[in-house]
Structure formats: C-alpha cells, structure tokens
Design an enzyme around this catalytic site. Sequence first.
Site, PDB file in Angstrom:
ATOM      1  N   GLU A  17       0.674  -1.138  -0.047  1.00 32.17           N
ATOM      2  CA  GLU A  17      -0.087   0.056  -0.028  1.00 32.17           C
ATOM      3  C   GLU A  17       0.939   0.989   0.058  1.00 32.17           C
ATOM      4  O   GLU A  17       2.027   1.219   0.263  1.00 32.17           O
ATOM      5  CB  GLU A  17      -0.931  -0.038   1.217  1.00 32.17           C
ATOM      6  N   ARG A 101      -7.130   0.650  13.245  1.00 32.83           N
ATOM      7  CA  ARG A 101      -5.829   1.072  12.813  1.00 32.83           C
ATOM      8  C   ARG A 101      -5.940   2.192  11.760  1.00 32.83           C
ATOM      9  O   ARG A 101      -7.070   2.425  11.198  1.00 32.83           O
ATOM     10  CB  ARG A 101      -4.947  -0.079  12.143  1.00 32.83           C
ATOM     11  N   ASN A 103      -5.019   3.667   8.186  1.00 30.14           N
ATOM     12  CA  ASN A 103      -4.943   3.229   6.798  1.00 30.14           C
ATOM     13  C   ASN A 103      -4.258   4.384   5.935  1.00 30.14           C
ATOM     14  O   ASN A 103      -3.174   4.857   6.486  1.00 30.14           O
ATOM     15  CB  ASN A 103      -6.276   2.752   6.300  1.00 30.14           C
ATOM     16  N   ASN A 149      -9.150   6.021   2.601  1.00 29.81           N
ATOM     17  CA  ASN A 149      -8.432   5.767   1.570  1.00 29.81           C
ATOM     18  C   ASN A 149      -8.320   7.207   0.743  1.00 29.81           C
ATOM     19  O   ASN A 149      -9.117   8.242   0.994  1.00 29.81           O
ATOM     20  CB  ASN A 149      -8.977   4.681   0.589  1.00 29.81           C
ATOM     21  N   ASP A 199      -9.978   2.370  -4.003  1.00 29.90           N
ATOM     22  CA  ASP A 199      -8.945   2.296  -2.890  1.00 29.90           C
ATOM     23  C   ASP A 199      -7.842   3.504  -2.859  1.00 29.90           C
ATOM     24  O   ASP A 199      -8.479   4.671  -2.953  1.00 29.90           O
ATOM     25  CB  ASP A 199      -7.869   1.018  -3.222  1.00 29.90           C
TER      26      ASP A 199
HETATM   27 CA    CA Z   1      -6.036   1.617   0.887  1.00 26.71          CA
END
Ligand code: CA
Length: 292
Positions: A17, A101, A103, A149, A199
Amino acid sequence: MDDRVRLRVDARAELGEGPIWDPASGDLLWVDILGRRVHRFGPGSDTVGPDLVTDRDVGAVAPRRSGGLVLAVAGGFEVRGPGPAPTRNLIAVEGSLPGNRMNDGKCDPAGRFWAGTMAYDETPGAGSLYRLDPDLTVTTVFRDVTVSNGLGWSPDGRTMYYTDSGTGGVDRFRYDAGTGRIDTRERWVDIAESDGVPDGSTVDAEGGVWVALWGGGAVRRYAPDGSLDRIVTLPCRLVTSCAFGGDDLDELFITTAAYGLSGPELRRQPGAGGLFSVRPGVRGLAPVPFAG
Ligand code: CA
C-alpha cells in the site's frame, strides 16, 4: 494485462500500500500494512531495500522535510528522525480503540500529513480522518468513515479528493491550503461494485485522478470533469494504490496485495503483493514532504 505494465519488485506483500516518491533519496517507498514493513526501491539503480520493519501495523509513510519519516501506525502517528538510530515520537490517535488502525495517508500541498482509520473488521463508520500539522498537533477532520483511503489534491490546490472505500466512490472537497480546512463535500465519481472497490489514488500534473481498484485488477484515470479516461489492467486483482515516481515523475508505481489469496489463486495472479509500474505518458505532481 496491459502489456506496458511491469512487475518491478516481487515483494509478495500481504497488503502492499501507500506508494510515495522520495525525491531526496530517489527511492519509491511503500508499506506492507499487515506485514509491518516500509519497503524501499530505487528504480534508477534497480535496488531493493533496505526495508524498515515497524512494531505496529503501518498504514502509510511519508518523508519529512527535515529528514526521517512520518508514519501512520496502529494507535497514532509516528515521527522518526533521520539516521541509523533515529528518534521516535508517537503521537497517540485512537489509542483507546485497539479494534482500529491507521490506513491510507498523504501530505497536502502545504506539508500537513493526513491519514484516516478503519476498524480491522471494517465496522461501518468506525473510522475517522485526521490531520497532523507541522507542529505535531492532531485535528479530527471528520468521523463516520468505514475504510479511509484515496487522498489527493488538484494541481491548483483548491480541491481535495477523498475515498471512503465503504461508499463505493470518490468524493471531493473544497480545500484551503493556507488553513488546511476543507468544506463542501460532494460525490465526484461512483464506481460500480462489479468494477472493484475504490482504494488509493494519486493526482497527475494535468489534474487526472488515478484510482486503484481493490478486487478490480486495474487502475483507472478519471479526467478532472469526472469522466473515465483510461484503464490500466494488472495481472492480479487486489490493486491497492498508485503514485508517480522516477526523476521525471513519469512512471506510475502501483501497489498490490496477496491478502487472503489461496495457493491456486496466487498461481493465477503472478506478482500479487508486488510493486508494478507503467509509463502512462503523463507526469505526476511533485510529492510534498511532511513539514514537521
Ligand atoms: Ca488502501
């Protein structure tokens, strides 16, 4: 697969990521969130590593203007000084929410670092978006986020793009670089569930927005007016994010995941969890380091 797409690092990340170009080192950085690793790749010399191993799940990374890194980790922001034994400063965020958490995260045009949270079990609305200012104060930008995101800013610095993957599309806000404030949220692009889940994303120098499609095996470019302009297909389905890098910012790096894939699925998706790239004929915007 798009025949111009190349597998650059067969990293086999569980959840690759957050790619970001570091002009100071000439390296592309990205994270393996659940693998707790910041990967490093120098495309000029084709060198991999050294990786940074973290002791918490790491959602995003960005270089600091003063050297070192800022990380979005489970439980907060971590600011690391440069050098072999760097100082570490954890600024707690949601420290009392172990089910959450950090991101995706990214720096805005003024060098503030924005990152959002999500619940490990993706409980709807359990996350929030935060902003870390250069003086290391944290602001809660908004709540009621499912999977935070897709941050990005338009070349003129007036628009912020944002994706809550739980909503199946990309939103945009009016953004003020002087204050870091955003307002006037509106849906910019809808993405059909059958095409994948929006995303991570990046904005190019012409204002196009490249959106990675988790489960969709592709990155899409949307023109500034929101129309679908191009599709880059990849050999694996879990496409997580993208960023321009290279000395001329003309190479689009694309991260992917191997999360949850079985042995047969991995054989059908060569390079899953790897770092890919393509030269799409458009350049990226110069990445802004964290000003803190
Ligand atoms: Ca992501």
